[in-house]
Design an enzyme around this catalytic site. Structure first.
Site, PDB file in Angstrom:
ATOM      1  N   TYR A  66       0.896  -1.292   0.035  1.00 54.98           N
ATOM      2  CA  TYR A  66       0.021   0.108   0.168  1.00 54.98           C
ATOM      3  C   TYR A  66       0.893   1.172   0.026  1.00 54.98           C
ATOM      4  O   TYR A  66       0.675   2.251  -0.696  1.00 54.98           O
ATOM      5  CB  TYR A  66      -0.940   0.107   1.267  1.00 54.98           C
ATOM      6  CG  TYR A  66      -1.830   1.346   1.391  1.00 54.98           C
ATOM      7  CD1 TYR A  66      -2.700   1.579   0.541  1.00 54.98           C
ATOM      8  CD2 TYR A  66      -1.359   2.312   2.523  1.00 54.98           C
ATOM      9  CE1 TYR A  66      -3.433   2.811   0.795  1.00 54.98           C
ATOM     10  CE2 TYR A  66      -2.036   3.311   2.636  1.00 54.98           C
ATOM     11  CZ  TYR A  66      -3.178   3.659   1.799  1.00 54.98           C
ATOM     12  OH  TYR A  66      -3.841   4.861   1.663  1.00 54.98           O
ATOM     13  N   LYS A  88       1.241   4.105  -3.072  1.00 54.26           N
ATOM     14  CA  LYS A  88       0.953   5.357  -2.863  1.00 54.26           C
ATOM     15  C   LYS A  88       2.242   6.453  -3.131  1.00 54.26           C
ATOM     16  O   LYS A  88       2.056   7.613  -3.438  1.00 54.26           O
ATOM     17  CB  LYS A  88       0.567   5.737  -1.384  1.00 54.26           C
ATOM     18  CG  LYS A  88      -0.892   5.211  -0.970  1.00 54.26           C
ATOM     19  CD  LYS A  88      -1.945   6.119  -2.151  1.00 54.26           C
ATOM     20  CE  LYS A  88      -3.365   5.604  -1.782  1.00 54.26           C
ATOM     21  NZ  LYS A  88      -4.392   6.472  -2.612  1.00 54.26           N
TER      22      LYS A  88
END
Length: 267
Positions: free
Chosen positions: A166, A170
């Protein structure tokens, strides 16, 4: 009459954007959702008069172009604010540090592929699809919701080794925004990556005892980074703070990553 498009508006932060923006009747607000039937049913209970829902899957570029075509009919071919909110957060890998993938390499490949497909490629698809409408808008602002978890200083100071895929996806969003800012500046378009803060998106659901323990561990971990941190903020607090930041954005900030507080403090 300003127009807003929220990509990924089914629930959580995206849905809250629709709710908050709908309070001003001069706004034209459009949300893209994967499940249009469920979203429309939920919208009925809100009683919105100036909110429109169109089908759109962030991971499907054809779907994004189709959504842009539908939005164009609603907004007369222009969009002032484009907010890309949809994201994938893997529950399975959220607690995994890099070495936890030893012996689980196939899972890592699959988890990373899904994370990057949604969190990196998805914004590319959405921006490219809606770009002609943004160019025609008066405000010309694109917001890609990012995360403080992509900030290396936060990772080091708070000691956060988990959520590898994740955080990496990002981080890719942040460089994507910087690249777009260079290309789009000649059109007068401002684009930023915006962290919403640590947000409670449970929508009133009571956390399990296991989740409560996890939240407390996170809170303890983040104390070293933000001594005044007391816990997640609500979706309403986050969205109102984000809108304040968006309203004050200048093109000189294009390409930057900032928080809902308008600076580099993520909590």
């Amino acid at each position: 009459m300003p127009s807003y498009v929220i990509v990924g508006a089914s629930r959580g932060i995206g849905h809250e954007y629709l709710r908050v923006l709908s309070a001003d009747q001069s706004n034209t607000v459009v949300g893209t959702v994967r499940n249009i039937a469920d979203a429309e049913e939920r919208a009925k209970t809100e009683g919105w008069k100036n909110v429109y829902l169109v089908p759109g899957d962030l991971t499907d570029y054809k779907s994004m172009y189709a959504a842009a075509d539908e939005v164009s009919k609603i907004t007369d071919g222009k969009v002032d604010y484009l907010v890309i909110n949809g994201a994938f957060i893997s529950k399975q890998s959220a607690d995994m540090a890099p070495t936890a993938f030893i012996g689980k390499e196939e899972f890592l490949k699959a988890d990373a592929a899904t994370s990057f497909e949604t969190n990196f490629l998805g914004p590319v698809f959405a921006i490219n699809a809606f770009l002609p409408l943004v160019k025609n808008g008066s405000v010309k602002k694109i917001i890609v919701v990012s995360s403080g978890m992509a900030d290396t200083e936060l990772v080091r100071s708070a000691g956060i080794a988990e959520a590898l895929t994740y955080s990496a996806s990002k981080s890719a969003v942040n460089i994507l925004v910087a690249k777009y800012s260079v290309e789009l500046k000649k059109f007068g378009i401002t684009i930023i990556a915006l962290s919403p803060g640590l947000v409670d998106t449970s929508e009133g659901k009571k956390p399990t005892p296991e989740e409560m323990v996890k939240y407390q561990l996170i809170a303890n971990q983040l104390k070293s980074y933000a001594p005044n941190f007391t816990g997640p903020i609500s979706t309403e607090q986050s969205v109102k703070a984000q809108l304040s930041v968006i309203g004050n954005l200048t093109i000189e900030q294009s390409g930057d990553m900032i928080s809902h507080l308008g600076n580099k403090q993520w909590l």
